[in-house]
Design a protein around this motif. Sequence first.
Motif, PDB file in Angstrom:
ATOM      1  N   ALA A   1       6.745 -15.733   0.305  1.00 46.19           N
ATOM      2  CA  ALA A   1       7.034 -14.157   0.429  1.00 46.19           C
ATOM      3  C   ALA A   1       7.043 -13.874  -0.265  1.00 46.19           C
ATOM      4  O   ALA A   1       7.445 -12.246  -0.096  1.00 46.19           O
ATOM      5  N   GLU A   2       6.091 -13.608  -0.948  1.00 45.68           N
ATOM      6  CA  GLU A   2       5.512 -12.657  -1.842  1.00 45.68           C
ATOM      7  C   GLU A   2       4.604 -11.809  -1.117  1.00 45.68           C
ATOM      8  O   GLU A   2       4.579 -10.227  -0.916  1.00 45.68           O
ATOM      9  N   ARG A   3       4.189 -12.661  -0.712  1.00 46.13           N
ATOM     10  CA  ARG A   3       2.857 -11.495   0.761  1.00 46.13           C
ATOM     11  C   ARG A   3       3.761 -11.057   1.746  1.00 46.13           C
ATOM     12  O   ARG A   3       3.159  -9.887   1.717  1.00 46.13           O
ATOM     13  N   ILE A   4       4.898 -11.118   1.737  1.00 44.04           N
ATOM     14  CA  ILE A   4       5.534 -10.684   3.181  1.00 44.04           C
ATOM     15  C   ILE A   4       6.322  -9.292   2.127  1.00 44.04           C
ATOM     16  O   ILE A   4       5.537  -8.140   3.105  1.00 44.04           O
TER      17      ILE A   4
ATOM     18  N   ALA B   1       1.784 -10.076   7.985  1.00 45.60           N
ATOM     19  CA  ALA B   1       1.472 -10.668   6.494  1.00 45.60           C
ATOM     20  C   ALA B   1       2.187 -12.370   7.144  1.00 45.60           C
ATOM     21  O   ALA B   1       1.828 -13.469   6.417  1.00 45.60           O
ATOM     22  N   ILE B   2       2.780 -12.991   8.109  1.00 46.80           N
ATOM     23  CA  ILE B   2       3.531 -14.256   8.289  1.00 46.80           C
ATOM     24  C   ILE B   2       1.850 -15.573   8.736  1.00 46.80           C
ATOM     25  O   ILE B   2       1.602 -15.967   8.710  1.00 46.80           O
TER      26      ILE B   2
ATOM     27  N   MET C   1      14.842  -4.296  -3.294  1.00 47.09           N
ATOM     28  CA  MET C   1      14.968  -4.999  -3.339  1.00 47.09           C
ATOM     29  C   MET C   1      14.130  -5.747  -4.438  1.00 47.09           C
ATOM     30  O   MET C   1      12.911  -5.922  -4.322  1.00 47.09           O
ATOM     31  N   GLY C   2      14.122  -6.532  -5.568  1.00 48.69           N
ATOM     32  CA  GLY C   2      13.333  -7.108  -6.329  1.00 48.69           C
ATOM     33  C   GLY C   2      12.284  -8.136  -5.613  1.00 48.69           C
ATOM     34  O   GLY C   2      12.853  -8.278  -4.232  1.00 48.69           O
ATOM     35  N   ARG C   3      10.940  -7.834  -6.119  1.00 44.04           N
ATOM     36  CA  ARG C   3      10.602  -9.403  -5.398  1.00 44.04           C
ATOM     37  C   ARG C   3      10.404 -10.522  -5.355  1.00 44.04           C
ATOM     38  O   ARG C   3      11.001 -11.283  -6.657  1.00 44.04           O
TER      39      ARG C   3
ATOM     40  N   SER D   1       3.390  -6.280   2.108  1.00 47.47           N
ATOM     41  CA  SER D   1       3.562  -6.532   3.055  1.00 47.47           C
ATOM     42  C   SER D   1       4.724  -5.161   3.854  1.00 47.47           C
ATOM     43  O   SER D   1       4.388  -3.575   4.098  1.00 47.47           O
ATOM     44  N   LEU D   2       5.940  -5.538   3.164  1.00 43.70           N
ATOM     45  CA  LEU D   2       6.834  -4.314   3.382  1.00 43.70           C
ATOM     46  C   LEU D   2       6.860  -3.377   2.742  1.00 43.70           C
ATOM     47  O   LEU D   2       7.193  -1.989   2.841  1.00 43.70           O
ATOM     48  N   GLU D   3       6.286  -2.981   1.465  1.00 42.50           N
ATOM     49  CA  GLU D   3       6.411  -1.949   0.993  1.00 42.50           C
ATOM     50  C   GLU D   3       5.394  -1.030   1.389  1.00 42.50           C
ATOM     51  O   GLU D   3       5.120   0.058   0.297  1.00 42.50           O
ATOM     52  N   ARG D   4       3.895  -1.639   1.996  1.00 43.86           N
ATOM     53  CA  ARG D   4       3.241  -0.712   2.440  1.00 43.86           C
ATOM     54  C   ARG D   4       3.481  -0.131   3.176  1.00 43.86           C
ATOM     55  O   ARG D   4       2.214   0.146   4.019  1.00 43.86           O
ATOM     56  N   SER D   5       4.867  -0.120   4.162  1.00 41.29           N
ATOM     57  CA  SER D   5       4.947  -0.526   5.266  1.00 41.29           C
ATOM     58  C   SER D   5       6.353   1.091   5.585  1.00 41.29           C
ATOM     59  O   SER D   5       7.215   0.858   4.675  1.00 41.29           O
ATOM     60  N   ALA D   6       5.936   2.146   6.070  1.00 40.49           N
ATOM     61  CA  ALA D   6       7.182   2.853   5.956  1.00 40.49           C
ATOM     62  C   ALA D   6       8.517   2.860   7.214  1.00 40.49           C
ATOM     63  O   ALA D   6       9.264   3.055   6.982  1.00 40.49           O
ATOM     64  N   THR D   7       8.036   3.467   8.462  1.00 42.52           N
ATOM     65  CA  THR D   7       8.240   3.325   9.348  1.00 42.52           C
ATOM     66  C   THR D   7       8.985   1.471   9.283  1.00 42.52           C
ATOM     67  O   THR D   7       8.499   0.542   9.431  1.00 42.52           O
TER      68      THR D   7
END
Length: 218
Positions: free
Chosen positions: A75-78, A98-99, A1-3, A81-87
């Motif tokens: 929205a962009e900060r969240i 991030a929130i 999903m795009g930013r 943060s998700l892009e840097r997480s794996a599980t």
Amino acid sequence: MGRPRITNKEERITPKHVELIRAAYELLAEKGLHGLSLQDVADHVDVSKGVILYYFKTKERLLLSTWRWVLSRVAERIKRSLERSATPEEKVRAMVEAIFVNPEANRTFYLTFLDLVGSVARNPRDPRFAALIEEARRIEEETYAEVIRHGVNQGVFFSQDPSRDAKVIRALIDGLFIQWIQEKDWQHLHLAYKHLCQEALLRYLRCPEGEKPSDSGG
């Protein structure tokens, strides 16, 4: 999903726009939506009221631009943060991190956002503000639903309807923030509420279908 982005059909945002938007946002928490005047913003950044009118034309356009800017940043900060997480668990914890930025920033956001929501609910004459809130809610819930689907695909979360459960996640987050800003010791309790939010979301998402609170017949 795009930013994720909050649609902005206003003029191009320049550094001067951002300076005035920041000032308006800071003052909104202090004075409220209806108490804020263009002169307040002008005085805050030591410019004439004419400068505000040159960049935004009206108070309504200033407020719309301010909320587009604020909600897009959230929205962009969240998303980052998700892009840097794996599980799946890491994504939920990172999303909450991030929130829950810091006590002052979160208090300013929720005081002003609740004021905006209440104003739109009481007086929906300007559809632009209602559309802005709806767009922000849609982006937020789509982001949460994506996290839920990832967890389901990994066999970690349970959800037959990620879109429905995304609404529950949003309700849990907003509800905890509303409870937190009412605390007398809100600054020191910020970390405790952040951890409570993380654990509440994970407990809900790990709960098998049929056992979730939203599935109960009561």
